[in-house]
Design a protein around this motif. Structure first.
Motif, PDB file in Angstrom:
ATOM      1  N   ARG B 257      -7.092  -8.617  -0.568  1.00 34.54           N
ATOM      2  CA  ARG B 257      -6.265  -9.076   0.548  1.00 34.54           C
ATOM      3  C   ARG B 257      -4.800  -8.741   0.295  1.00 34.54           C
ATOM      4  O   ARG B 257      -3.938  -9.077   1.095  1.00 34.54           O
ATOM      5  N   PRO B 259      -1.699  -6.943   0.619  1.00 35.59           N
ATOM      6  CA  PRO B 259      -1.276  -6.034   1.698  1.00 35.59           C
ATOM      7  C   PRO B 259      -0.921  -4.642   1.201  1.00 35.59           C
ATOM      8  O   PRO B 259      -1.149  -3.652   1.896  1.00 35.59           O
ATOM      9  N   SER B 260      -0.381  -4.569  -0.018  1.00 33.35           N
ATOM     10  CA  SER B 260       0.003  -3.265  -0.545  1.00 33.35           C
ATOM     11  C   SER B 260      -1.251  -2.424  -0.832  1.00 33.35           C
ATOM     12  O   SER B 260      -1.322  -1.248  -0.470  1.00 33.35           O
ATOM     13  N   LYS B 263      -2.769  -1.230   2.356  1.00 38.21           N
ATOM     14  CA  LYS B 263      -2.024  -0.115   2.935  1.00 38.21           C
ATOM     15  C   LYS B 263      -2.400   1.193   2.224  1.00 38.21           C
ATOM     16  O   LYS B 263      -2.562   2.230   2.872  1.00 38.21           O
ATOM     17  N   GLU B 451       1.256   3.034  -1.156  1.00 40.21           N
ATOM     18  CA  GLU B 451       1.497   2.173  -0.001  1.00 40.21           C
ATOM     19  C   GLU B 451       2.707   2.656   0.794  1.00 40.21           C
ATOM     20  O   GLU B 451       2.910   2.270   1.928  1.00 40.21           O
ATOM     21  N   ARG B 452       3.518   3.514   0.187  1.00 42.19           N
ATOM     22  CA  ARG B 452       4.725   3.969   0.869  1.00 42.19           C
ATOM     23  C   ARG B 452       4.625   5.405   1.353  1.00 42.19           C
ATOM     24  O   ARG B 452       5.621   6.022   1.708  1.00 42.19           O
TER      25      ARG B 452
END
Lengths: 304, 522
Positions: B257, B259-260, B263, B451-452
């Motif tokens: 769970r 978020p990173s 993503k 993630e970025r």
């Protein structure tokens, strides 16, 4: 000319993610969550004992951290607390895109906040008017004064509804369908449109109920809101899904915009799309849809 | 020690004392493509006395009977994960019996086995061949205090080394979750069931002597699938327990769970989709990590929506992958190692769930391993560098803390190899100028997903085009590195690499791709 048009670009802000101002782990990942904007919070999510440290942390992130083009708003403590002025003094010089001012009830509240912000801007040598105000309406008097608040100053660039406080102030019972806020939402979105500014909806508190979040977001999209606040990263995708124009709607909007551009080029006054005449309001609505649709992937089914 | 700079600029020795000669790494497939004929070391022939009773309750007796001597090579499998009690049990007995200077050659070493460090220090273990090294053992080796030769191999590389005789196993001690009195072994039943015994199959095939160790001895015939047949098993030792069933049979991993991580998973899935690789007949391998598992959730939804049926899932198999196969999204799963207990039942009952050995899985020197048939693999990493080289072995402090696993095998084999990792961890940027240790050469890595944003290997111009066409968040690796380092500061491990060689890292073809060097103060 409406104010949002005069300001040049109107940012799409379907989702605004609240991040507690004392959570560096979340702030550093702000852009990763995928929200259109973030709300660094100094108010309800921060314990009394952490107010000073949260303010310092938000200040340091705002001055040194690369938010990668995110629209950044800071929610300060409400004007009737001692923190309000301290928050503004620390935060305004860092030039967040906007300050979210809680519990705006009358135009006088806006004028007071505006005067203070303007003074701080002047003292810290940044152009006057750099930092916008997002006025939170969370009292009955605020709802009734919505248009006056929205139009009190050029600095106010959005109205936003604070559902939980408002429900309490109204003595209303909370319903899953949100009937108790129907009037307030309608009034606020109308006031915002009349003043030519944006309107944002309140949070959906139950982070495990994404169906409820989806249907409420659908509802506020239909009412005309520009965006909705989120209290957990997992809500962002759901909110964006509710804002997604369906593929046929988006395609038709694209055809309308293209036809309008063609008509303009060719000097024609009458625009016809799919055999039907289209007038200016329809074009405007289509342009807005196209803009929102550009944020989504529409599969042309060429993957198979 | 004579050394040479290999094709990716790493200084590697030409020989390791007590182990033998090595060649420097050249290219992912150079040595494999020019490999004309094979001279496989055949297992030594032995004939069991007819009617002989293979079963004993005495481990010591079995060891004596095996003919094990000082300096010989012993092997184990790591399928019991952190629940394994067999490796410590056997090593303790060997120490008690006064053995010295053995070559310890397990398929890998579970995280929990800090005790291996003690058996090195007391002189029982004189050489170490493994895939993974962590914890106290990692610190012992990296600090230089172990003082023994260490060779790290990938799963495919180990299968190759065993078949070609570079690793010549004298006695294999194989934990057997179920074993009948004739020596037929199954991994998928019994109180210590672990699913596939893929790595052990290779050991049983080539070892000179095989001792099965079981806590579930049954009358023949064994029910269901036989992982290792009786004709490869010389002795059976009955013990009370193979280990802690709770840690052997780990529950199905939960979908993250974070978020990173989500993503990262979303970006990896979008890249897979953009590449056009998710099509009927698609084959796929994923790791056990958080982001990797989450990719399969996106994949599952998409395959269902589009009605795509893949060919096979490969590798370490998770409960989620086995569910996708049961739902008909893949025709088969080829399982060399089961990640969680959710898989065990499927292994014993589902004909589409195929147990494969490590050579079938990943050995580049045979007539066809499955990793060469892979369309896509999602891999984890400790860190990466601007040349797309991947390190999965050495932590930021320089200590060994990882496993080579099938990383370089699948990266080389798959048409699309994706390394998924967060752009920074523990305050350190994951993208280095040059990783401290190369496990997988950048040439075989098609994309790094964070993630970025998505970093695409410039060698894959086609991938870059399709990613840009579909508006994926593609970012140049140097740009992302700069952005992250604005937060974390720059830390480049190679600035401080000059210690003595404490371990060598083999590429899958047997050449040396890199060395692990001594770090003081561990």
């Amino acid at each position: 000319m409406k104010r949002e048009e005069r300001d040049g670009k109107r940012r799409l802000c379907r989702s605004m993610l609240y991040i507690p101002g004392d959570s560096p782990g979340m702030i550093q990942n702000a852009e990763v969550f995928g929200a259109d904007s973030i709300l660094l919070d100094l108010e309800d999510s921060i314990a009394e004992s952490a107010k000073d440290s949260a303010r310092k942390m938000v200040r340091s992130f705002l001055s040194g951290f690369d938010f990668g083009g995110l629209f950044v708003t800071v929610r300060v403590n409400s004007p009737d607390t001692a923190y309000f002025e301290r928050d503004l003094r620390e935060i305004v010089p860092c030039r967040p895109d906007a300050i979210r001012v809680p519990k705006c009830g009358t135009p006088a509240d806006i004028m007071a906040a505006k005067a203070l912000i303007a003074k701080i801007e002047q003292d810290s040598g940044i152009p006057e008017g750099s930092v916008k105000i997002h006025a939170m309406i969370e009292t009955a008097i605020g709802v009734e004064n919505a248009y006056l608040i929205a139009s009190a100053s050029e600095r106010v660039s959005a109205l936003t509804i604070g559902g939980q406080d408002l429900t309490a102030d109204m003595f209303a019972r909370k319903t899953r369908e949100g009937w108790e806020l129907f009037y307030a939402r309608s009034r606020i979105v109308m006031a915002a449109r009349a003043a030519g500014i944006m309107a944002f909806d309140t949070v959906w508190a139950d982070i495990n109920d994404s169906e409820g979040l989806f249907s409420e977001t659908k509802q506020i999209v239909e009412l005309g809101f520009d965006g909705k606040a989120a209290i957990h990263p997992s809500q962002i995708e759901v909110i964006h899904k509710a804002f997604r124009p369906d593929a046929r709607e988006a395609a038709r909007a694209r055809r309308i915009v293209e036809a309008a551009e063609r008509a303009l080029r060719e000097g024609k006054g009458v625009i016809s799309v799919d055999g039907r005449m289209v007038d200016a309001p329809v074009v405007a609505r289509a342009e807005r849809l196209v803009e929102i649709a550009s944020l989504y992937e529409y599969e042309e089914d060429n993957t198979l | 020690m004579k050394t040479r700079i290999n094709a990716i600029g790493r200084e590697v020795p030409l020989d390791v004392r007590g182990v033998g000669e090595f060649v420097p790494y050249e290219s992912p497939f150079g040595r494999i493509d020019t490999f004309a004929s094979r001279s496989v070391t055949h297992a030594r022939l032995r004939v069991a006395e007819r009617g002989q009773n293979k079963v004993t309750d005495s481990l010591e007796g079995a060891i004596r009977k095996s003919g094990l001597e000082d300096g010989m090579t012993i092997s184990f499998h790591h399928h019991l994960r952190n629940g394994d009690a067999v490796i410590p049990m056997v090593l303790e007995k060997l120490k008690e019996m006064g053995f010295r200077n053995l070559t310890f050659a397990p398929s890998s070493i579970p995280d929990s086995h800090d005790c291996v460090a003690d058996y090195i220090e007391c002189g029982l273990i004189g050489r170490l061949y493994t895939s993974g090294v962590r914890g106290k053992l990692g610190r012992l080796i990296s600090s230089g205090r172990a003082g023994i030769p260490v060779v790290i191999r990938s799963h495919g590389g180990r299968a190759r080394a065993i078949e070609e005789g570079t690793i010549s196993i004298d006695v294999a001690f194989l934990a057997a979750p179920t074993c009948d009195s004739l020596g037929n072994i199954s991994g998928s039943t019994g109180p210590s069931a672990c699913g596939s015994l893929g790595y052990a199959i290779t050991d049983a095939t080539y070892a000179a002597h095989v001792i099965a160790i079981t806590d579930n001895l049954v009358d023949p015939p064994i029910k269901g699938r036989v992982s290792i047949p009786q004709y490869r098993v010389d002795q059976i030792v009955r013990v009370a327990s193979l280990g802690d069933p709770q840690k052997i049979a780990t529950g199905a991993a939960r979908i993250t769970r974070n978020p990173s991580d989500l993503k990262i998973a979303e970006n990896a899935f979008r890249l897979m989709k953009a590449s056009g690789i998710i099509a009927p007949g698609f084959s796929f391998q994923m790791g056990a990590g958080g982001a990797s598992l989450a990719v399969s959730v996106y994949l599952e939804e998409y395959m269902k929506k589009k009605g795509i049926v893949g060919s096979f899932g490969l590798g370490g198999i998770s409960g989620h992958m086995s569910r996708m196969q049961r739902e008909g999204l893949f025709k088969a799963i080829f399982d060399v190692q089961s990640f969680d207990a959710a898989v065990t039942e499927s292994m014993s009952e589902n004909p589409g769930h195929v147990e494969i050995d490590s050579s079938w899985y990943a050995n580049p020197f045979n007539s066809g391993c499955l990793v060469h048939n892979l369309d896509c693999v999602i891999l984890a990493a400790l860190d990466v560098d601007i040349n797309f080289n991947v390190n999965v072995l050495v932590g930021n402090d320089g200590a060994l803390r990882g496993a080579s696993g099938g990383h370089c095998d699948t990266a080389a084999g798959a048409r699309l190899s994706i390394v998924a990792l967060p752009s920074f961890r523990g305050g350190v940027c994951s993208i280095k100028d040059s990783v401290r240790n190369v496990t997988t050469p950048g040439e075989t890595v098609d994309a790094i997903v964070t993630e970025r944003g998505i970093l695409i290997n410039p060698l894959r111009k086609d991938l870059l085009e399709s990613a840009e066409f579909t508006k994926l968040p593609v970012i140049d690796i140097h740009d992302l590195k700069r952005r992250i380092e604005k937060m974390t500061g720059r830390q480049d491990p190679r600035d401080s690499v000059n210690g003595d060689i404490v371990a060598v890292v083999e590429y899958r073809d047997g050449s040396l791709i890199d060395c692990v060097r001594q770090v003081e103060d561990l």
